[in-house]
Write a protein that holds these residues in place. Structure first.
Motif, PDB file in Angstrom:
ATOM      1  N   GLN A  76      67.107 -53.573 -14.486  1.00  0.00           N
ATOM      2  CA  GLN A  76      65.862 -53.621 -13.500  1.00  0.00           C
ATOM      3  C   GLN A  76      66.358 -52.638 -12.509  1.00  0.00           C
ATOM      4  O   GLN A  76      65.846 -51.327 -11.490  1.00  0.00           O
ATOM      5  N   PHE A  77      67.861 -52.634 -11.721  1.00  0.00           N
ATOM      6  CA  PHE A  77      68.169 -52.258 -10.805  1.00  0.00           C
ATOM      7  C   PHE A  77      68.307 -50.596 -11.124  1.00  0.00           C
ATOM      8  O   PHE A  77      67.974 -49.341 -10.322  1.00  0.00           O
ATOM      9  N   ALA A  78      68.356 -50.748 -12.612  1.00  0.00           N
ATOM     10  CA  ALA A  78      69.006 -48.451 -13.058  1.00  0.00           C
ATOM     11  C   ALA A  78      67.899 -47.823 -12.778  1.00  0.00           C
ATOM     12  O   ALA A  78      67.451 -47.447 -12.570  1.00  0.00           O
ATOM     13  N   LEU A  79      66.750 -49.238 -13.329  1.00  0.00           N
ATOM     14  CA  LEU A  79      65.275 -47.855 -13.085  1.00  0.00           C
ATOM     15  C   LEU A  79      64.664 -47.194 -11.880  1.00  0.00           C
ATOM     16  O   LEU A  79      64.321 -46.964 -11.714  1.00  0.00           O
ATOM     17  N   TYR A  80      64.934 -48.839 -11.099  1.00  0.00           N
ATOM     18  CA  TYR A  80      64.446 -48.609  -9.631  1.00  0.00           C
ATOM     19  C   TYR A  80      65.342 -47.186  -9.203  1.00  0.00           C
ATOM     20  O   TYR A  80      64.804 -46.032  -8.319  1.00  0.00           O
ATOM     21  N   ALA A  81      66.508 -47.488  -9.140  1.00  0.00           N
ATOM     22  CA  ALA A  81      67.113 -45.524  -8.090  1.00  0.00           C
ATOM     23  C   ALA A  81      66.558 -45.545  -9.414  1.00  0.00           C
ATOM     24  O   ALA A  81      66.861 -43.727  -8.421  1.00  0.00           O
ATOM     25  N   LEU A  82      66.953 -44.871 -10.699  1.00  0.00           N
ATOM     26  CA  LEU A  82      66.203 -43.912 -11.175  1.00  0.00           C
ATOM     27  C   LEU A  82      65.044 -43.241 -10.913  1.00  0.00           C
ATOM     28  O   LEU A  82      64.892 -42.320 -11.285  1.00  0.00           O
ATOM     29  N   LEU A  83      64.201 -44.369 -10.703  1.00  0.00           N
ATOM     30  CA  LEU A  83      63.004 -43.593 -10.359  1.00  0.00           C
ATOM     31  C   LEU A  83      63.005 -43.196  -9.084  1.00  0.00           C
ATOM     32  O   LEU A  83      61.727 -42.572  -8.004  1.00  0.00           O
ATOM     33  N   ILE A  84      63.380 -43.602  -8.162  1.00  0.00           N
ATOM     34  CA  ILE A  84      63.971 -42.675  -6.817  1.00  0.00           C
ATOM     35  C   ILE A  84      63.957 -41.270  -7.173  1.00  0.00           C
ATOM     36  O   ILE A  84      64.473 -40.668  -6.288  1.00  0.00           O
ATOM     37  N   ALA A  85      65.550 -40.911  -7.113  1.00  0.00           N
ATOM     38  CA  ALA A  85      66.167 -40.746  -8.042  1.00  0.00           C
ATOM     39  C   ALA A  85      66.173 -38.845  -8.391  1.00  0.00           C
ATOM     40  O   ALA A  85      65.955 -38.595  -7.732  1.00  0.00           O
ATOM     41  N   ILE A  86      65.065 -39.668  -9.492  1.00  0.00           N
ATOM     42  CA  ILE A  86      64.674 -38.607 -10.323  1.00  0.00           C
ATOM     43  C   ILE A  86      63.825 -37.750  -9.309  1.00  0.00           C
ATOM     44  O   ILE A  86      64.170 -36.450  -9.355  1.00  0.00           O
ATOM     45  N   PRO A  87      63.010 -37.777  -9.249  1.00  0.00           N
ATOM     46  CA  PRO A  87      62.307 -37.120  -7.949  1.00  0.00           C
ATOM     47  C   PRO A  87      62.681 -36.739  -6.825  1.00  0.00           C
ATOM     48  O   PRO A  87      62.127 -35.631  -6.210  1.00  0.00           O
ATOM     49  N   ALA A  88      63.658 -37.913  -6.552  1.00  0.00           N
ATOM     50  CA  ALA A  88      63.964 -37.416  -4.968  1.00  0.00           C
ATOM     51  C   ALA A  88      65.229 -35.321  -5.602  1.00  0.00           C
ATOM     52  O   ALA A  88      64.966 -34.824  -4.774  1.00  0.00           O
ATOM     53  N   THR A  89      65.495 -35.725  -6.282  1.00  0.00           N
ATOM     54  CA  THR A  89      66.263 -34.506  -7.163  1.00  0.00           C
ATOM     55  C   THR A  89      65.667 -33.546  -7.151  1.00  0.00           C
ATOM     56  O   THR A  89      65.847 -32.415  -6.880  1.00  0.00           O
ATOM     57  N   GLY A  90      64.610 -33.687  -8.051  1.00  0.00           N
ATOM     58  CA  GLY A  90      63.662 -32.474  -8.368  1.00  0.00           C
ATOM     59  C   GLY A  90      62.976 -31.876  -6.913  1.00  0.00           C
ATOM     60  O   GLY A  90      63.123 -30.934  -7.090  1.00  0.00           O
ATOM     61  N   VAL A  91      62.640 -32.358  -5.820  1.00  0.00           N
ATOM     62  CA  VAL A  91      62.321 -32.072  -4.969  1.00  0.00           C
ATOM     63  C   VAL A  91      63.621 -31.528  -3.668  1.00  0.00           C
ATOM     64  O   VAL A  91      63.190 -30.211  -3.940  1.00  0.00           O
ATOM     65  N   LEU A  92      64.478 -32.035  -3.705  1.00  0.00           N
ATOM     66  CA  LEU A  92      65.431 -31.739  -3.611  1.00  0.00           C
ATOM     67  C   LEU A  92      65.883 -30.104  -4.250  1.00  0.00           C
ATOM     68  O   LEU A  92      66.510 -28.997  -3.632  1.00  0.00           O
ATOM     69  N   GLY A  93      66.534 -29.985  -5.824  1.00  0.00           N
ATOM     70  CA  GLY A  93      66.736 -29.095  -6.567  1.00  0.00           C
ATOM     71  C   GLY A  93      65.469 -27.572  -6.234  1.00  0.00           C
ATOM     72  O   GLY A  93      66.058 -27.009  -5.649  1.00  0.00           O
TER      73      GLY A  93
END
Length: 177
Positions: free
Chosen positions: A90-107
């Protein structure tokens, strides 16, 4: 709308299944153009992918806010290792659900490209650093692949609970239950 002691409510279920659909759709769209989402011919797909990514982020934020006001069903009895694994996933899913859009925008911004949404381009809000941006986009792609594996393990565990253990874990989040 609210959860009970035995089931997640319609609010939590809606956020859960909407997240599933948006993530899968974003992933499928990202694989539609083998060359690159950033080629001229893939502008429409890129807009759809980025819109889905932004929607994932919004739904996750709303989902986390919903968790603050909604109770969770009572924990099902299970071995300690299984409960710990469930928390980790559950922690990994939430972390990924935040990190994926954040890295997409940042990159995207670091390579100097605006984030494109239907009828709206959001110009880069940071200085261009193409090499770093490309690295972050590779991380974004890796995280996008990783979420499918983690979510797949999550789904497999839910099915294991339903068909093998025959407990209420799966039914607590299943629509119509």
């Amino acid at each position: 709308m609210r959860s009970t002691s035995s089931r997640y409510g319609a609010g939590a279920q809606t956020f859960h299944w909407l997240t599933v659909m948006l993530v899968l759709a974003a992933y499928v769209v990202s694989k539609c153009d083998p060359a690159s989402l950033y080629s001229a011919g893939a502008d429409g797909l890129r807009r759809i992918h980025e819109t889905l990514g932004v929607l994932v982020f919004i739904v996750v934020v709303l989902r986390l806010l919903w968790r603050l006001i909604d109770s969770m069903p009572a924990k099902q009895p299970m071995p300690r290792w299984m409960a710990a694994a469930a928390k980790l996933v559950q922690f990994a899913l939430y972390a990924l659900l935040i990190a994926i859009p954040a890295t997409g925008v940042l990159g995207t911004w670091l390579v100097g490209i605006p984030v494109t949404l239907p009828g709206l381009d959001i110009a880069p809000q940071i200085a261009k650093a193409r090499g770093l941006g490309q690295l972050i986009m590779e991380i974004h792609t890796t995280l996008g692949n990783a979420i499918l594996w983690v979510a797949g393990a999550h789904a497999a565990a839910a099915l294991f609970h339903h068909f093998y253990l025959r407990d209420e874990v799966f039914r607590s989040m299943a629509p119509g239950g």
